[in-house]
Design an enzyme around this catalytic site. Structure first.
Site, PDB file in Angstrom:
ATOM      1  N   CYS A   2       0.852  -1.180   0.000  1.00 28.45           N
ATOM      2  CA  CYS A   2       0.000   0.000   0.000  1.00 28.45           C
ATOM      3  C   CYS A   2       0.894   1.238   0.000  1.00 28.45           C
ATOM      4  O   CYS A   2       1.999   1.228   0.530  1.00 28.45           O
ATOM      5  CB  CYS A   2      -0.963   0.076   1.178  1.00 28.45           C
ATOM      6  SG  CYS A   2      -2.111  -1.296   1.319  1.00 28.45           S
ATOM      7  N   ARG A  27       3.412  -0.574  -4.961  1.00 25.19           N
ATOM      8  CA  ARG A  27       3.125  -1.065  -3.619  1.00 25.19           C
ATOM      9  C   ARG A  27       1.715  -1.627  -3.488  1.00 25.19           C
ATOM     10  O   ARG A  27       1.372  -2.194  -2.446  1.00 25.19           O
ATOM     11  CB  ARG A  27       3.312   0.057  -2.596  1.00 25.19           C
ATOM     12  CG  ARG A  27       4.707   0.639  -2.543  1.00 25.19           C
ATOM     13  CD  ARG A  27       4.776   1.777  -1.552  1.00 25.19           C
ATOM     14  NE  ARG A  27       4.604   1.295  -0.196  1.00 25.19           N
ATOM     15  CZ  ARG A  27       5.583   0.933   0.620  1.00 25.19           C
ATOM     16  NH1 ARG A  27       6.831   1.005   0.211  1.00 25.19           N
ATOM     17  NH2 ARG A  27       5.335   0.513   1.835  1.00 25.19           N
ATOM     18  N   TRP A  74      -3.210  -2.381  -1.556  1.00 24.47           N
ATOM     19  CA  TRP A  74      -3.093  -3.823  -1.751  1.00 24.47           C
ATOM     20  C   TRP A  74      -3.967  -4.451  -0.682  1.00 24.47           C
ATOM     21  O   TRP A  74      -3.705  -4.306   0.504  1.00 24.47           O
ATOM     22  CB  TRP A  74      -1.646  -4.267  -1.620  1.00 24.47           C
ATOM     23  CG  TRP A  74      -1.445  -5.724  -1.908  1.00 24.47           C
ATOM     24  CD1 TRP A  74      -1.317  -6.317  -3.121  1.00 24.47           C
ATOM     25  CD2 TRP A  74      -1.323  -6.772  -0.934  1.00 24.47           C
ATOM     26  NE1 TRP A  74      -1.130  -7.674  -2.970  1.00 24.47           N
ATOM     27  CE2 TRP A  74      -1.130  -7.987  -1.648  1.00 24.47           C
ATOM     28  CE3 TRP A  74      -1.361  -6.824   0.461  1.00 24.47           C
ATOM     29  CZ2 TRP A  74      -0.973  -9.215  -1.004  1.00 24.47           C
ATOM     30  CZ3 TRP A  74      -1.213  -8.040   1.101  1.00 24.47           C
ATOM     31  CH2 TRP A  74      -1.020  -9.223   0.355  1.00 24.47           C
ATOM     32  N   ASN A  98      -1.461   1.934   5.984  1.00 24.80           N
ATOM     33  CA  ASN A  98      -0.719   0.802   5.444  1.00 24.80           C
ATOM     34  C   ASN A  98      -0.363  -0.109   6.605  1.00 24.80           C
ATOM     35  O   ASN A  98       0.210   0.347   7.595  1.00 24.80           O
ATOM     36  CB  ASN A  98       0.553   1.300   4.737  1.00 24.80           C
ATOM     37  CG  ASN A  98       1.409   0.164   4.209  1.00 24.80           C
ATOM     38  OD1 ASN A  98       0.955  -0.963   4.086  1.00 24.80           O
ATOM     39  ND2 ASN A  98       2.667   0.462   3.900  1.00 24.80           N
ATOM     40  N   GLY A  99      -0.708  -1.394   6.512  1.00 22.03           N
ATOM     41  CA  GLY A  99      -0.381  -2.327   7.582  1.00 22.03           C
ATOM     42  C   GLY A  99      -1.590  -3.152   7.982  1.00 22.03           C
ATOM     43  O   GLY A  99      -2.623  -3.151   7.311  1.00 22.03           O
ATOM     44  N   GLU A 481      14.309 -19.101  -9.164  1.00 23.83           N
ATOM     45  CA  GLU A 481      14.042 -17.699  -9.507  1.00 23.83           C
ATOM     46  C   GLU A 481      13.417 -17.581 -10.893  1.00 23.83           C
ATOM     47  O   GLU A 481      12.510 -16.767 -11.108  1.00 23.83           O
ATOM     48  CB  GLU A 481      15.343 -16.898  -9.419  1.00 23.83           C
ATOM     49  CG  GLU A 481      15.218 -15.432  -9.770  1.00 23.83           C
ATOM     50  CD  GLU A 481      14.303 -14.645  -8.854  1.00 23.83           C
ATOM     51  OE1 GLU A 481      13.952 -13.507  -9.223  1.00 23.83           O
ATOM     52  OE2 GLU A 481      13.916 -15.159  -7.783  1.00 23.83           O
ATOM     53  N   LYS A 485       9.737 -15.918 -11.633  1.00 20.69           N
ATOM     54  CA  LYS A 485       9.508 -14.812 -12.567  1.00 20.69           C
ATOM     55  C   LYS A 485       8.408 -15.167 -13.567  1.00 20.69           C
ATOM     56  O   LYS A 485       7.539 -14.352 -13.863  1.00 20.69           O
ATOM     57  CB  LYS A 485      10.802 -14.465 -13.316  1.00 20.69           C
ATOM     58  CG  LYS A 485      11.852 -13.801 -12.488  1.00 20.69           C
ATOM     59  CD  LYS A 485      11.562 -12.354 -12.176  1.00 20.69           C
ATOM     60  CE  LYS A 485      11.121 -12.059 -10.790  1.00 20.69           C
ATOM     61  NZ  LYS A 485      11.693 -12.596  -9.640  1.00 20.69           N
ATOM     62  N   GLU A 488       4.955 -15.219 -11.839  1.00 23.40           N
ATOM     63  CA  GLU A 488       4.538 -13.905 -11.361  1.00 23.40           C
ATOM     64  C   GLU A 488       3.889 -13.063 -12.452  1.00 23.40           C
ATOM     65  O   GLU A 488       2.880 -12.390 -12.208  1.00 23.40           O
ATOM     66  CB  GLU A 488       5.750 -13.125 -10.816  1.00 23.40           C
ATOM     67  CG  GLU A 488       6.187 -13.492  -9.422  1.00 23.40           C
ATOM     68  CD  GLU A 488       7.358 -12.650  -8.978  1.00 23.40           C
ATOM     69  OE1 GLU A 488       7.316 -12.116  -7.855  1.00 23.40           O
ATOM     70  OE2 GLU A 488       8.340 -12.509  -9.736  1.00 23.40           O
ATOM     71  N   HIS A 504      12.121 -38.566  -9.098  1.00 22.00           N
ATOM     72  CA  HIS A 504      11.446 -38.894  -7.849  1.00 22.00           C
ATOM     73  C   HIS A 504      10.051 -38.291  -7.772  1.00 22.00           C
ATOM     74  O   HIS A 504       9.533 -38.069  -6.669  1.00 22.00           O
ATOM     75  CB  HIS A 504      12.294 -38.423  -6.659  1.00 22.00           C
ATOM     76  CG  HIS A 504      13.603 -39.134  -6.544  1.00 22.00           C
ATOM     77  ND1 HIS A 504      13.701 -40.485  -6.309  1.00 22.00           N
ATOM     78  CD2 HIS A 504      14.878 -38.686  -6.667  1.00 22.00           C
ATOM     79  CE1 HIS A 504      14.976 -40.840  -6.269  1.00 22.00           C
ATOM     80  NE2 HIS A 504      15.714 -39.764  -6.490  1.00 22.00           N
ATOM     81  N   LYS A 604       4.786  -4.889  -4.261  1.00 23.39           N
ATOM     82  CA  LYS A 604       6.186  -4.887  -3.850  1.00 23.39           C
ATOM     83  C   LYS A 604       6.282  -4.345  -2.423  1.00 23.39           C
ATOM     84  O   LYS A 604       5.350  -3.738  -1.905  1.00 23.39           O
ATOM     85  CB  LYS A 604       6.975  -3.990  -4.812  1.00 23.39           C
ATOM     86  CG  LYS A 604       8.427  -4.395  -5.026  1.00 23.39           C
ATOM     87  CD  LYS A 604       9.031  -3.516  -6.092  1.00 23.39           C
ATOM     88  CE  LYS A 604      10.423  -3.968  -6.455  1.00 23.39           C
ATOM     89  NZ  LYS A 604      10.393  -5.210  -7.239  1.00 23.39           N
TER      90      LYS A 604
END
Length: 609
Positions: A2, A27, A74, A98-99, A481, A485, A488, A504, A604
């Protein structure tokens, strides 16, 4: 996550607030809104979706006012819709937050029992109601906010206005970032400096539990007990150009191509012709590192993958045991801390809630000390660490991290080399590794030149819904990674495995519709990897191999593709091979038409648990 912007000025602030929100949209972008004091009234506009949706509503019916707050969200409490969008209004008060307030349900029940009605599902509206209640009892705005935040449990950054107090904004923070921007005849609040770069470069970073009151001419900061306090003023080096997209189609593409410069900046004045320079981790850093007998690396997401690469490096070259943990898991278990263990926190923003909480917990567990690897000099993680090494990536606007990862690898490589050198690594081997690291920016440039071939390769993924990524040894975290990517930003389900684990279980998924991406530089495990790739070929899987050599494939077979990557050496290969995987994910997402910079459901700088 946020984003918060607030302003008090002699000009209309709504356009400034909207510009700040656009800079903060990385954000969160589920909804957006702003509120401005206009002639003793609170004028508010909110909309589900991105800032541009709210901006269009404002432009259709603009309103004046020199005091205001704004927010891009967010979603945590409550679905993304207009009713749950910030700012929230209760009586005289408008607030952005925010939080997460952990005791909001109890507070809400108490307020409802007293007759207070709520219009949203959020915890934020509870804060607004509490502040309004204190104002009705005769407190002024600063006193009311101070009284309320003492009741709150959890994390927050808030900005509050009162329709009876024009020209005044009160902010507070705990566990989420908030800073003050200093202007001439105007002052601002923001979640980070990017929100304010268009109006000021002079900023004050608020400390934990600070409460700040800004007017056009003054900034007053108090601690939670009401004691006045001074905080230092910093001159932000962030430029407006740094947060512009320029010639690139997306921020992510720009940031991928900024990696040679960002890595070079991270190594500058830290790696000399004869090795790692002294005291790059801060005063007393070399002495503390000399005492280290083990490391615990704690991080989240992409930063966690960087920590996994560092584990291979440090154990191979320095012969020190390394544990790597996801921060959200570390917090809730009793980790065994052997004597003289260094705690290493990795975070792009330095405000990642789980990582920050884990570092604070580490101080109670008897570590030798704490080291922060971070991109934001004034962040909480950096301020609270004993040692620090900044990654110098610059602003990263795209939600999917790229240059933050490679600069973290560069910083961790410096740490691995310093620890290895202190523990007697052979001089010639040390010199060779340092030479490889110095070559890393150029090696990344060479990898970026593969973009045209990767664009063609990306077309194979357009109809796909699943993909597997394989790597062995230090390349396994690179495969992780790469899969992250792809999922995402393209929304293709992707998983990564150590290549030896294919037989396996995951091999059951391989068929003609499943692309299998292999990271295959040279090295002692290459022959083992070739055998794993043959297992895929034998079952009709489509192999996409990034390799220095043929890696067991004859040219470009009908059911696959081979792309040659010059690694520049085994040591730096993880950073170099990351780059084509970033480009692959980016171009697949572009071809599939997704929102590359702002993928759905993500944000983010995750400042909530």
């Amino acid at each position: 996550m946020c984003g918060i912007v607030a302003a008090t000025a002699q000009r209309d602030v709504a356009p400034l607030l909207i510009a700040g929100l656009k800079a903060l949209e990385y954000r969160g972008y589920d909804s957006a809104g702003l509120a401005v004091l206009d002639g003793g009234q609170i004028r508010r506009v909110r909309a589900k979706g991105k800032v541009r949706e709210m901006e269009a509503l404002y432009r259709a019916d603009p309103f004046p006012g020199g005091t205001g707050i704004a927010h891009t969200r967010w979603a945590t409490h409550g679905v993304p819709n207009e009713a749950n969008a910030h700012p929230h209004v209760a009586g005289r008060v408008a607030i952005v937050h925010n939080g997460i307030i952990e005791n909001y349900a109890d507070l809400r029940a108490r307020l409802q029992a007293g007759g207070r009605a709520f219009t949203s599902e959020t915890d934020t509206e509870v804060i607004a109601a509490l502040v309004d209640e204190r104002l009705a009892a005769g407190l002024d705005l600063r006193e009311a906010v101070l009284a309320v935040v003492r009741e709150l449990e959890g994390a927050y950054a808030i900005a509050v206005i009162d329709r009876n107090a024009p020209g005044r904004v009160v902010g507070a923070r705990r566990g989420a970032p908030l800073l003050v921007g200093l202007g001439i005849g105007e002052n601002f609040l923001g979640s980070d400096a990017q929100a304010l770069v268009q109006v000021t470069h002079r900023v004050i970073y608020l400390a934990e539990d600070d409460v700040v009151e800004i007017t056009r001419e003054s900034v007053r900061i108090h601690t939670l007990d009401g004691t006045p306090v001074e905080r230092p003023v910093h001159e932000s080096e962030l430029s407006a150009d740094a947060v512009e997209r320029g010639e690139y189609r997306h921020y992510m593409q720009k940031e991928i191509f900024e990696q040679p410069r960002a890595v070079a900046d991270t190594l500058e004045a830290r790696l000399g012709p004869h090795g790692v320079l002294p005291n790059i981790f801060g005063a007393g850093g070399d002495e503390l590192l000399a005492k280290v007998r083990g490391l615990h690396i704690v991080a989240c997401g992409t930063s966690y993958h960087a920590g996994l690469v560092a584990k291979y490096w440090i154990e191979e070259y320095a012969h020190l045991p390394v544990g790597v943990e996801v921060a959200s898991e570390y917090r809730y278990r009793d980790a065994v801390v052997p004597p003289d263990t260094l705690f290493v926190a990795i975070s792009q923003s330095g405000e990642t809630a789980d990582t920050l909480a884990a570092m604070r917990e580490s101080k109670r567990r008897g570590y030798l000390g704490t080291l922060a690897i971070c991109n934001v000099p004034e962040s909480s993680v950096v301020r609270e660490a004993d040692l620090r090494l900044m990654t110098r990536a610059g602003p990263e606007i795209g939600v999917a991290s790229t240059k933050a990862f490679t600069t973290q690898l560069a910083a961790l490589a410096l740490l691995a080399l310093q620890l290895a050198h202190q523990r007697g690594l052979d001089a010639d081997r040390y010199a060779g590794l340092c030479a490889q690291l110095a070559h890393l920016p150029r090696a990344i440039e060479d990898a970026l030149a593969l973009e045209p071939a990767i664009v063609a390769l990306a077309e194979r993924f357009i109809p796909r819904q699943h993909a597997l990524f394989l790597g062995r040894g230090v390349q396994y975290p690179v495969a992780l990674e790469g899969a992250l990517k792809l999922k995402e930003i393209s929304y293709i389900h992707a998983e990564a495995y150590p290549a030896g684990e294919l037989k396996h279980g995951p091999l059951a998924l391989v068929d003609e519709s499943m692309p299998v991406v292999a990271v295959a530089p040279g090295g002692p495990l290459l022959e083992k990897l070739k055998s794993n790739l043959q297992e895929v070929r034998a079952r009709g899987g489509e192999l996409i191999v990034f390799a220095e050599g043929e890696a067991g494939m004859d040219g470009n077979p009908a059911r696959g593709a081979l792309l040659r990557v010059a690694s520049g050496g085994d040591f730096i290969a993880p950073a170099v091979f990351t780059v084509p995987l970033q480009l692959l994910a980016y171009h697949v997402a572009v071809l599939r038409g997704t929102d590359v910079d702002q993928p759905r459901n993500l944000a983010k700088s995750v400042t909530v648990e």
